[in-house]
Design an enzyme around this catalytic site. Sequence first.
Site, PDB file in Angstrom:
ATOM      1  N   GLY A 193     -12.725  54.314  40.610  1.00 22.63           N
ATOM      2  CA  GLY A 193     -11.652  55.175  40.081  1.00 22.63           C
ATOM      3  C   GLY A 193     -11.233  56.281  41.031  1.00 22.63           C
ATOM      4  O   GLY A 193     -12.076  56.895  41.686  1.00 22.63           O
ATOM      5  N   HIS A 240     -11.446  54.909  55.691  1.00 22.57           N
ATOM      6  CA  HIS A 240     -10.821  56.184  56.044  1.00 22.57           C
ATOM      7  C   HIS A 240     -11.810  57.352  56.036  1.00 22.57           C
ATOM      8  O   HIS A 240     -11.469  58.446  56.495  1.00 22.57           O
ATOM      9  CB  HIS A 240      -9.600  56.428  55.151  1.00 22.57           C
ATOM     10  CG  HIS A 240      -8.581  55.350  55.338  1.00 22.57           C
ATOM     11  ND1 HIS A 240      -7.855  55.217  56.509  1.00 22.57           N
ATOM     12  CD2 HIS A 240      -8.226  54.294  54.550  1.00 22.57           C
ATOM     13  CE1 HIS A 240      -7.082  54.136  56.419  1.00 22.57           C
ATOM     14  NE2 HIS A 240      -7.293  53.569  55.243  1.00 22.57           N
ATOM     15  N   TYR A 278      -7.781  62.129  51.632  1.00 19.12           N
ATOM     16  CA  TYR A 278      -8.342  60.957  50.951  1.00 19.12           C
ATOM     17  C   TYR A 278      -9.667  60.548  51.611  1.00 19.12           C
ATOM     18  O   TYR A 278     -10.683  60.328  50.931  1.00 19.12           O
ATOM     19  CB  TYR A 278      -7.317  59.818  51.010  1.00 19.12           C
ATOM     20  CG  TYR A 278      -7.827  58.449  50.644  1.00 19.12           C
ATOM     21  CD1 TYR A 278      -8.190  58.144  49.347  1.00 19.12           C
ATOM     22  CD2 TYR A 278      -7.928  57.450  51.623  1.00 19.12           C
ATOM     23  CE1 TYR A 278      -8.657  56.864  49.018  1.00 19.12           C
ATOM     24  CE2 TYR A 278      -8.380  56.178  51.306  1.00 19.12           C
ATOM     25  CZ  TYR A 278      -8.742  55.896  50.003  1.00 19.12           C
ATOM     26  OH  TYR A 278      -9.201  54.640  49.683  1.00 19.12           O
TER      27      TYR A 278
END
Length: 259
Positions: A69, A110, A137
């Site tokens: 999530g 990332h 992120y």
Amino acid sequence: METVLITGAAGRIGRMLQARMPREGRTLRLLDVRPVEPAPGGEVVAASVTDLDAMVSACDGVDALVHLGGISGEADWAEIRDVNIEGTFAAFEAARRAGVPRVVFASSNHAVGFQVQPDDPDLEMPDDLPPRPDTFYGVSKVLGEALGTLYHDRHGLDVVCLRIGTCADRPHDLRGLATWLSPDDCARLVEAALACPEPGFRTVWGVSANTRRVWSLDGGREIGYEPQDDAEIFASEIGPREEKHDEAGRRYVGGAFTL
Ligand code: 15L
């Protein structure tokens, strides 16, 4: 009966797993703020990953939590903080409070996006590269991995962090020919992370057996992951075109996220 809780179940990877993970003797408990179609034999929990009380309830009787999530790309700091960082804290804390012994955390390439890739195709990048996030992120994924080490070291949870590449039906650019994780391999990787005896804490690349891959499969194989797919079958459709983001994709792990 085994119960696996999947957060972010309505998202791209959540839907891929829902279709591939139903098993005799397993309940998939699917949690999302968005509507979710229950998988066969599945349960649905309508809640946000950031709601700690709801997460603790959702973790009741759960054998393993697969935490997907959150926002799946770059966004404002406040959004990343409120959803990804608070949500990942709630996931680990709820697992601890409810006695869930294992968390599989959907980290991302990332988290190490500014790591420079080797020119030599024989040199593979190891699974445990230190953090070098390319975005807010990416920072949220580094933080999730750090929470993973804390909940492992302090509370004894088994935590497998998957540094997922490009998880999609097919690759769409040159970088994707190296970074693709097929939906079937994604499910194989998650199953390995769930089944592996005593994984402790570890980070593992989430990538298929791509011919152009520069990320190692050693960590995956250590937990029993054996990828079956290779992005090369799509190479002729993508062609050799060179764009700015292809250059970034060759140089850095995170590709266009570094621009
Ligand atoms: C990710 O972590 C993103 O969620 C996804 O949208 C892709 O950008 C992927 O990485 C990638 O690097 O290709």
